[in-house]
Design a protein around this motif. Structure first.
Motif, PDB file in Angstrom:
ATOM      1  N   ALA A 159      -7.520   1.696   0.812  1.00  0.00           N
ATOM      2  CA  ALA A 159      -7.663   2.481   2.040  1.00  0.00           C
ATOM      3  C   ALA A 159      -6.517   3.469   2.197  1.00  0.00           C
ATOM      4  O   ALA A 159      -6.720   4.644   2.555  1.00  0.00           O
ATOM      5  N   HIS A 160      -5.303   3.025   1.937  1.00  0.00           N
ATOM      6  CA  HIS A 160      -4.131   3.888   2.103  1.00  0.00           C
ATOM      7  C   HIS A 160      -4.160   5.052   1.111  1.00  0.00           C
ATOM      8  O   HIS A 160      -3.849   6.199   1.470  1.00  0.00           O
ATOM      9  N   ILE A 215      -4.786  -7.310   0.192  1.00  0.00           N
ATOM     10  CA  ILE A 215      -3.865  -6.357  -0.423  1.00  0.00           C
ATOM     11  C   ILE A 215      -4.634  -5.219  -1.096  1.00  0.00           C
ATOM     12  O   ILE A 215      -4.323  -4.040  -0.909  1.00  0.00           O
ATOM     13  N   ALA A 216      -5.653  -5.564  -1.879  1.00  0.00           N
ATOM     14  CA  ALA A 216      -6.431  -4.543  -2.583  1.00  0.00           C
ATOM     15  C   ALA A 216      -7.113  -3.592  -1.606  1.00  0.00           C
ATOM     16  O   ALA A 216      -7.144  -2.370  -1.823  1.00  0.00           O
ATOM     17  N   ALA A 238      -4.716   9.196   1.944  1.00  0.00           N
ATOM     18  CA  ALA A 238      -3.758  10.195   1.464  1.00  0.00           C
ATOM     19  C   ALA A 238      -4.398  11.191   0.493  1.00  0.00           C
ATOM     20  O   ALA A 238      -3.705  12.048  -0.063  1.00  0.00           O
ATOM     21  N   GLY A 239      -5.704  11.047   0.272  1.00  0.00           N
ATOM     22  CA  GLY A 239      -6.400  11.977  -0.600  1.00  0.00           C
ATOM     23  C   GLY A 239      -6.345  11.633  -2.070  1.00  0.00           C
ATOM     24  O   GLY A 239      -6.632  12.475  -2.927  1.00  0.00           O
ATOM     25  N   VAL A 240      -5.978  10.384  -2.382  1.00  0.00           N
ATOM     26  CA  VAL A 240      -5.933   9.946  -3.780  1.00  0.00           C
ATOM     27  C   VAL A 240      -7.277   9.315  -4.138  1.00  0.00           C
ATOM     28  O   VAL A 240      -7.713   8.366  -3.485  1.00  0.00           O
ATOM     29  N   ALA A 255       0.830  -1.209   0.000  1.00  0.00           N
ATOM     30  CA  ALA A 255       0.000   0.000   0.000  1.00  0.00           C
ATOM     31  C   ALA A 255       0.868   1.265   0.000  1.00  0.00           C
ATOM     32  O   ALA A 255       0.588   2.227  -0.727  1.00  0.00           O
ATOM     33  N   GLU A 256       1.931   1.257   0.792  1.00  0.00           N
ATOM     34  CA  GLU A 256       2.821   2.414   0.827  1.00  0.00           C
ATOM     35  C   GLU A 256       3.523   2.602  -0.511  1.00  0.00           C
ATOM     36  O   GLU A 256       3.726   3.725  -0.985  1.00  0.00           O
ATOM     37  N   ARG A 257       3.902   1.505  -1.131  1.00  0.00           N
ATOM     38  CA  ARG A 257       4.528   1.553  -2.454  1.00  0.00           C
ATOM     39  C   ARG A 257       3.570   2.153  -3.481  1.00  0.00           C
ATOM     40  O   ARG A 257       3.955   2.966  -4.329  1.00  0.00           O
ATOM     41  N   CYS A 258       2.288   1.762  -3.423  1.00  0.00           N
ATOM     42  CA  CYS A 258       1.300   2.278  -4.363  1.00  0.00           C
ATOM     43  C   CYS A 258       1.087   3.778  -4.201  1.00  0.00           C
ATOM     44  O   CYS A 258       0.865   4.488  -5.193  1.00  0.00           O
TER      45      CYS A 258
END
Length: 253
Positions: A238-239, A232-233, A243-245, A193-196
Motif C-alpha cells: 500500500a505504501h 507487513i506485506a 508513492a507511485g511505485v 513500509a517506509e524503509r521499503c
C-alpha cells in the motif's frame, strides 16, 4: 518506479502449517517456493504452485541445505559436487509441480544458511551457480548485492537480480544480522513500509550502527514466516502504491 515484492512460501510440512500463503499470494509479485529440502512436502509444493499461477505470481525455486529439522538455517559443509546435485534436484522437483500448474520455475533464490554462506563462501557459491547453469542458464538468480554468489553468477553468464530485505536488520557491511542476535527481525509494519520506499527510491538502508548502507534493489523480500507477515506485506504494498511505485515481477521487465 517499479520493484518486485517477493516472499518465501510453501514452507509448511505435513500437518505442520507455517504462514498464510494464500493471503501473501494475493499481495506479492514473486514467490520463492520451498523445494522440499528445508521445508515443504510434495502436496505443499503442488498446492503453492497452483495458487501462485492462479494469482499470476511468478514462481522461483528457493533452494537450500537438506535440513528439515533446522529449517535450512544451519550451515552444512558439503562437497561442491554434492551441493550442485542437491540444487539441481530441488529445482527439478519444483519445476515439475510448476509445469503441472501451468507455468514453470522462472528464477532461483537460495534459502537461509545457504543464502548467507554464499555471500562469502566461494566454493559453495560456485557450486550453486553450476547447478543453475546446468539446469537452465536462462534462469535469473536472486541474491544479496556484493555477494560471491551474484559475482560468480554474472561471470558464468547468468542474469543476476539484487535483493533487499524489508524485515531484516543490516550490518554496516551490508550483510544481514544473524537471527540469533536481538533485533535481527523487524516487526513494525509502518516503519518497514517506509524503509521499503527508501529502498525502492535507491536511498539505501540504515544499518544497526546508524550508518546508511547504499543499496540498489530489484526485488524486496517480506518473509512469509515472520509474525504479522501478511500485515507487513499489505502495508508495504500500500505504501509503495501510494508513492507511485508499481509492483511488478523482475522477470517481466
Amino acid at each position: 518506479m517499479r520493484i518486485d515484492l517477493n516472499s518465501d512460501l510453501g514452507e509448511s510440512f505435513g500437518r505442520w502449517e507455517l504462514g498464510d500463503d494464500e493471503a501473501l499470494l494475493s499481495i506479492v509479485t514473486s514467490a520463492n517456493v520451498a523445494c522440499g529440502f528445508h521445508a515443504g512436502d510434495p502436496g505443499v509444493l503442488r498446492r503453492t504452485c497452483e495458487q501462485a499461477v492462479a494469482n499470476k505470481v511468478v514462481i522461483g525455486a528457493q533452494v537450500g541445505y537438506r535440513d528439515l529439522a533446522g529449517f535450512g538455517r544451519r550451515f552444512i559443509d558439503m562437497e561442491p559436487a554434492e551441493l550442485t546435485d542437491d540444487v539441481i534436484y530441488q529445482i527439478g522437483a519444483l519445476d515439475a509441480f510448476a509445469r503441472i500448474a501451468g507455468d514453470r520455475v522462472r528464477y532461483v533464490k537460495p534459502h537461509g544458511a545457504l543464502y548467507n554462506a554464499i555471500v562469502h563462501h566461494e566454493e559453495q557459491a560456485a557450486a550453486v551457480v553450476e547447478a543453475v547453469r546446468l539446469y537452465d542458464p536462462s534462469l535469473p538468480v536472486l541474491g544479496l548485492p556484493g555477494s560471491a554468489w551474484l559475482r560468480r553468477a554474472a561471470e558464468a553468464g547468468l542474469s543476476t537480480v539484487h535483493e533487499a530485505f524489508a524485515d531484516r536488520a543490516y550490518t554496516p557491511q551490508g550483510t544481514l544480522v544473524s537471527r540469533r542476535e536481538p533485533g535481527a527481525v523487524l516487526h513494525a509494519p509502518q516503519a518497514i513500509a517506509e524503509r521499503c520506499l527508501r529502498i525502492a527510491k535507491g536511498e539505501g538502508v540504515v544499518a544497526t550502527d546508524g550508518t546508511v548502507v547504499p543499496l540498489r534493489a530489484d526485488s524486496i523480500c517480506v518473509h512469509g514466516d515472520s509474525p504479522g507477515a501478511v500485515r507487513i506485506a499489505r502495508a508495504v504494498a500500500a505504501h509503495l502504491a501510494e508513492a507511485g511505485v508499481e509492483l511488478a515481477p523482475f522477470t517481466t521487465r
